[in-house]
Design an enzyme around this catalytic site. Structure first.
Site, PDB file in Angstrom:
ATOM      1  N   ASP A   1       6.197 -16.159 -20.943  1.00 38.45           N
ATOM      2  CA  ASP A   1       6.708 -16.962 -22.062  1.00 38.45           C
ATOM      3  C   ASP A   1       6.150 -18.389 -21.960  1.00 38.45           C
ATOM      4  OD1 ASP A   1       8.270 -17.531 -24.284  1.00 38.45           O
ATOM      5  OD2 ASP A   1      10.093 -17.932 -23.112  1.00 38.45           O
ATOM      6  N   HIS A   2       5.566 -18.892 -23.022  1.00 35.28           N
ATOM      7  CA  HIS A   2       5.005 -20.254 -23.064  1.00 35.28           C
ATOM      8  C   HIS A   2       4.091 -20.542 -21.873  1.00 35.28           C
ATOM      9  CE1 HIS A   2       7.181 -21.538 -26.561  1.00 35.28           C
ATOM     10  NE2 HIS A   2       8.254 -20.958 -26.070  1.00 35.28           N
TER      11      HIS A   2
ATOM     12  N   GLU B   1       0.354 -19.703 -30.026  1.00 39.26           N
ATOM     13  CA  GLU B   1       1.304 -20.549 -30.767  1.00 39.26           C
ATOM     14  C   GLU B   1       0.599 -21.648 -31.540  1.00 39.26           C
ATOM     15  OE1 GLU B   1       4.906 -21.845 -28.742  1.00 39.26           O
ATOM     16  OE2 GLU B   1       4.936 -23.731 -29.848  1.00 39.26           O
TER      17      GLU B   1
ATOM     18  N   ASN C   1      17.081 -16.653 -25.257  1.00 40.11           N
ATOM     19  CA  ASN C   1      17.298 -17.065 -23.873  1.00 40.11           C
ATOM     20  C   ASN C   1      18.658 -17.746 -23.711  1.00 40.11           C
ATOM     21  OD1 ASN C   1      16.866 -17.741 -21.154  1.00 40.11           O
ATOM     22  ND2 ASN C   1      16.063 -19.744 -21.743  1.00 40.11           N
TER      23      ASN C   1
END
Ligand code: 13P
Length: 287
Positions: free
Chosen positions: A84-85, A135, A231
């Site tokens: 994630d990210h 993104e 989350n």
């Protein structure tokens, strides 16, 4: 079954539902999410931030834990283990460590650099059968210690990045991580519609899934969102259930302190949250 996220998200887009991405922090979290997805016969994505991976002693530990748990728990629904990210370096490390999916978040670079790095990582990920999320337009709130203002993504930039061959795209549409403030304007559906049209049907990702009203979730899914990240809601549910258990003095009852018992109420609370989200996103029975 550990798989990349491409097929499950293409199916979700075509079937007008979304697959839940739930962040994991430890074994209990992972077990709760895997059990619930299996019970509901739903595909699922386990999201791992770089901070959470560091806490769990590294990407290799996480990959080994998830692979072993899928086997020992007899998990037959499709499970993607997703960074994630991710940073540029983090994404490369996960490709080596055995993750089945990565997100490269180049939204803080200028668009040319984001495109160049995304191109390289897409080739690398695909050469190993790993899916990749990119993104455009930062998502507000905190992303692993970095505060983003939350901008609306530019459809032309979204098209450029989608055309690189990435598998799914996170585009900022006024969504933020963490709790939404009372004066939040809501999701920008006009922007989402323009992005959906410009990107030719690539599955879109909605970050900041905590606290978005049901109607907005349903509308976002109808406009191409096929992956929704959650989350904070699991963290809050876990913290609240654990606090109640400790405040009742139950952690000191019986034969003495038992860490498994202490973690059980929080784990059950995560299961309830995941169950609720799988229902809302419509992925139950779609494994
Ligand atoms: P929340 O923390 O708002 O649930 O968002 C999660 C997320 O988007 C992780 O990438």
């Amino acid at each position: 079954m550990l798989v990349n996220a491409t097929e499950m998200l293409n199916k979700a887009r075509d079937g007008h539902y979304a697959v839940g991405h739930f962040n994991i922090n430890n074994l209990e979290w992972t077990k709760a999410i895997l059990q619930t997805a299996q019970e509901m016969n739903s595909p699922v994505i386990l999201g791992v931030s770089e901070g959470a991976a560091k806490y769990m002693t590294g990407f290799k530990t996480v990959a080994a834990m998830v692979q072993s748990m899928i086997e020992s728990m007899n998990i037959t629904v499709p499970v993607a283990l997703h960074l994630d990210h991710g940073s540029y370096e983090g994404a490369k490390a996960c490709i080596e460590a055995g993750f089945s999916s990565i997100m490269f978040d180049g939204s803080h670079y200028d668009i040319e650099e984001n495109l160049a790095k995304t191109t390289e990582l897409t080739q690398l990920a695909h050469s190993k059968g790993i899916s990749i999320e990119a993104e455009v337009g930062s998502i507000g709130g905190e992303e692993d210690g970095v505060m983003g203002a939350g901008e609306i993504a530019d459809p032309a930039e979204c098209k450029k990045i989608a055309d690189l061959g990435i598998d799914f795209l996170a585009a900022g549409i006024g969504n933020i991580h963490g709790k939404y403030p009372a004066n939040w304007k809501g999701l920008d559906f006009e922007a989402l519609e323009r992005i959906h049209e410009a990107t030719g049907g690539i599955p879109l990702v909605l970050h900041g899934g905590t606290g978005i009203p049901t109607e907005m979730i349903q509308k976002a899914i109808s406009l191409g969102v096929a992956k929704i990240n959650v989350n904070t809601e699991c963290q809050l549910a876990f913290a609240e259930a654990t606090r109640k258990y400790v405040e009742a003095g139950k952690d000191l009852e019986g034969k003495g302190f038992d860490p498994r018992k202490l973690l059980a109420p929080g784990t059950e609370a995560i299961k309830a949250t995941v169950r609720e989200k799988i229902e809302l996103f419509g992925s139950a029975g779609k494994a």
